[in-house]
Write an enzyme that holds these catalytic residues in place. Structure first.
Site, short mmCIF file in Angstrom:
data_model
loop_
_atom_site.label_atom_id
_atom_site.label_comp_id
_atom_site.label_asym_id
_atom_site.label_seq_id
_atom_site.Cartn_x
_atom_site.Cartn_y
_atom_site.Cartn_z
N CYS A 25 0.87 -1.18 0.00
CA CYS A 25 0.00 0.00 0.00
C CYS A 25 0.90 1.22 0.00
O CYS A 25 2.01 1.16 -0.52
CB CYS A 25 -0.94 -0.02 1.20
SG CYS A 25 -0.09 -0.09 2.78
N HIS A 635 29.91 -4.60 30.72
CA HIS A 635 28.95 -5.70 30.66
C HIS A 635 29.34 -6.73 31.72
O HIS A 635 30.34 -7.44 31.58
CB HIS A 635 28.97 -6.34 29.27
CG HIS A 635 27.76 -7.16 28.98
ND1 HIS A 635 27.59 -8.43 29.47
CD2 HIS A 635 26.63 -6.88 28.26
CE1 HIS A 635 26.43 -8.92 29.06
NE2 HIS A 635 25.82 -7.99 28.33
#
Length: 715
Positions: A25, A635
């Site tokens: 579309c 981390h």
């Protein structure tokens, strides 16, 4: 490769063999898949140029692209692997026939409890979306005519009895062609959607739009259809039966209802008529049945339904324009994702046809500009956070909104992915609605803000609204409030903040994170090895003949060009090379250069002065923006995100100011090791491309605060 994103999209939806059909579309690729479970929305959303992924019931899957969807569609269909896949309605792939696919889908049953509702919304949406370009173009012609009338170049062209010069009358035809014949366009799209021949649907609707058909009611006094004053028709006798003659131009409910009946009829005829004569008799019998049915019953019912809905909304607006101005912008954010705004668009058209003006589009503008304001807030934050992907997404969505009045790229690409945006956007909608409502009371506007034309609410169509001053204030208020609220509060929840921050920082460094949920990133932080211009608490050091300045107090200054900065160790333990980390993303340097620490303690400290850009609530990862411009990722452990915070006690939050040695988190190594995870902690420089080099100071035993990394600024 030119087709790389196209190929990635195909792979992410399960490969070409999983695609039954593909259409598009105005903003989205629309896949019908054989197995919707094979599509990976997360993988799709990581592809460059993709704004979002929307799984739907019935194995349907949508990929939000934005204004460039046609180019992406063309690239996909040009792939050799797509040679056997159908494009357009009813296309099939993998060698299966249309009947095979439908039989398989019926055998599966609906996916989810609301599959029928999804199908209804998709039917409504797909009946309008293919003609979105024509509607947009027509709305700009209307705006141009409105502007010319406002400037006094032409008379009020849409007022009763006004005759335009032939030249301007011709310009006027450029938009009228779309809206007069809108029922034919809707009939074509809706018929294709239900599996009927779209040209047969077009032809059925064309009969009741013929000038000769309308002329059948000439000279006949019009009456209220079913006693409804808003639906005036002329009743004529056809073969002894009363036929209501109505003006079907700009009507959309009649073609929608016609297609809804035509679809099952077409399937029935195909089932009972032999295949060798279907080409002749299916269209003939469908037209033979549907043309009289549409003229006598379906068409008038459609007119009645449209007039009824329009009348109900008009009654609410007449009762209280103030309430109406608030309800509409607050309702639209929930209607648009469902496709329910398309029937409202039909009512707008009907209002203009029957009343000469529309009262819905003004309040709707408050919603649209609140939506665009929220997107602008996201764009500003994305620039601030150096989030390249979100910058691209938000820029495209904002351009589509402000210039075209299209909200879908913003909704599907951003707002529905980050739920924190919606409450802020609703406040913007409420602000715009209140301005319209209060302004209407002060100015004594009987119907609130109105327009005499159907337009898409964008910057380009502002001149179409009256009073223009009140409309401008309302949309500006909605835009600014939504934008500021998003900027102040952010648009990500804590998990998303860490994930997006990593993506932003690693994109800036020219790297790619494997799993953003297991890292945190930085956008505005600073660190321990900076040269203080006020001379406070700085000590000199040397390393290989290079001058090094280690700051014990952060002041926000940036080190001079060419200086060698130091990043302190955030942990007590043993410094080791990244290649020893049991994770290929860190070990391979994908996240960036750095070093890892095998912890002997239980606390992670800030390796320098700066700001916490991302503090994961699970405690497993932190992103810091150091004052010297270095962006650091710490981390804690590998795969420790799976502990969901167990064994971690987080001490800071996003936006906190930290100094060298400020505790960030304490953790229980026994919990980590019992779960089978490694506690090794990578310390990564995310924006390494901003520096000449990033090197370990030394490997071996370290204490928190000891020099861990040298970062050489570019000369």
């Amino acid at each position: 490769m030119a087709h790389e994103p196209a190929q990635q999209i195909i792979d992410a939806v399960g490969g070409p063999d999983n695609i039954a059909s593909l259409t598009h579309c105005a903003t989205r690729l629309r896949f019908q898949l054989h197995d919707g479970d094979k599509a990976d929305p997360t993988a799709v959303e990581k592809i460059p140029g993709v704004l979002g992924a929307v799984p739907q019931a019935g194995d349907r899957f949508q990929v939000v692209i934005g204004g460039g969807v046609q180019n992406v569609y063309n690239e996909i269909m040009a792939l050799p692997v797509m040679a056997g896949v159908g494009g357009g309605a009813g296309g099939t792939g993998g060698g299966d026939s249309d009947a095979d696919i439908k039989a398989r889908e019926r055998a599966k049953g609906p996916r989810g409890t609301n599959a029928w509702l999804d199908s209804l919304f998709e039917f409504l949406s797909d009946s309008f979306r293919p003609i979105l370009g024509a509607l947009l173009g027509a709305s700009l012609f209307i705006t141009f005519m409105a502007l010319m009338a406002t400037l006094g170049v032409i008379p009020a062209w849409n007022s009763p009895g006004v005759t335009l010069d032939p030249s301007w009358a011709f310009v006027n035809l450029m938009w009228q062609c779309v809206f007069v014949f809108l029922p034919l366009m809707v009939a074509y799209n809706a018929s294709a959607k239900v599996g009927a021949d779209p040209w047969v649907g077009f032809a059925i609707m064309a009969v009741v739009m013929l000038p000769v058909f309308t002329a059948l009611g000439a000279g006949v006094e019009k009456t209220a259809l079913f006693g409804f004053e808003q639906a005036q028709v002329a009743i004529v006798q056809i073969w002894g039966l009363p036929m209501p003659i109505a003006d079907y131009s700009s009507q959309v409910f009649p073609p929608l209802l016609m297609a809804a009946v035509l679809g099952p009829l077409y399937k029935l005829l195909r089932r009972i008529i032999p295949e060798n004569v279907q080409l002749i008799f299916v269209p003939f019998l469908a037209m033979l049945i549907m043309i009289p049915l549409t003229a006598f019953l379906i068409g008038p019912i459609g007119v009645y339904v449209g007039a009824g809905l329009a009348s109900a909304l008009a009654a609410i607006n007449s009762f209280s324009p103030f309430i109406f101005a608030i309800v509409i912008p607050l309702a639209y954010p929930f209607m648009v994702p469902l496709g329910l705004h398309w029937p409202i668009n039909a009512i707008m058209l009907l209002n203009i046809q029957t009343l000469g003006y529309d009262f819905i589009q003004g309040p709707m503008g408050a919603w649209n500009f609140a939506c665009f304001g929220a997107t602008a807030g996201v764009l500003i934050l994305a620039w601030r956070e150096k989030d390249k992907d979100m910058r691209q997404t938000a820029t495209g969505a904002l351009a589509a909104g402000l210039l075209g009045g299209i909200s879908e790229p913003s909704l599907y690409g951003i707002h529905l992915r980050y739920k924190r945006i919606y409450p802020r956007m609703l406040v913007g909608c409420l602000t715009g609605g209140l301005i319209i409502g209060i302004g209407s009371l002060i100015l004594g506007l009987e119907h609130g803000i109105t327009t005499r034309a159907f337009v898409f609410t964008s910057l380009l169509t502002i001149p179409a609204f009256d009073p223009i001053g009140l409309y401008l204030i309302a949309i500006a208020g909605a835009f600014v409030v939504a934008m500021l609220l998003v900027m102040i509060s952010g648009y990500k929840n804590p998990d998303q903040a860490g994930a997006a921050a990593v993506a932003a920082a690693t994109a800036g460094a020219g790297t790619v994170a494997r799993d953003a949920d297991e890292a945190a990133s930085v956008s505005e932080v600073a660190g321990p090895g900076e040269l203080l211009t006020d001379g406070s608490a700085a000590t000199g050091a040397t390393a290989g003949g290079a001058a090094t300045a280690v700051a014990t107090k952060g002041q926000g200054e940036t080190s001079e060009v060419g200086a060698l900065l130091q990043i302190a160790s955030p942990l007590d333990g043993t410094a080791v090379g990244l290649d020893t980390v049991p994770d290929p993303v860190f070990a391979g340097g994908v996240m960036g250069p750095g070093v890892a620490v095998e912890p002997s303690g239980d606390t992670v400290y800030a390796p320098g002065a700066g700001t916490v850009a991302a503090a994961q609530p699970t405690g497993h990862a932190f992103g810091l923006q150091l004052d010297n411009g270095v962006e650091v990722l710490i981390h804690v452990g590998i795969d420790t995100v799976n502990l969901k915070g167990e064994g971690f006690d987080v001490k800071v939050k996003n936006g906190d100011r930290v100094e060298t040695g400020t505790p960030l988190v304490t953790f229980d190594r026994a919990v980590i090791e019992k779960a089978g995870y490694s506690a090794i902690t990578p310390v990564i420089v995310l924006n390494a491309d901003a520096f000449d080099s990033v090197d370990p100071v030394k490997l071996g035993p370290v204490s928190h605060g000891d020099p861990l990394l040298y970062v050489q600024k570019k000369a």
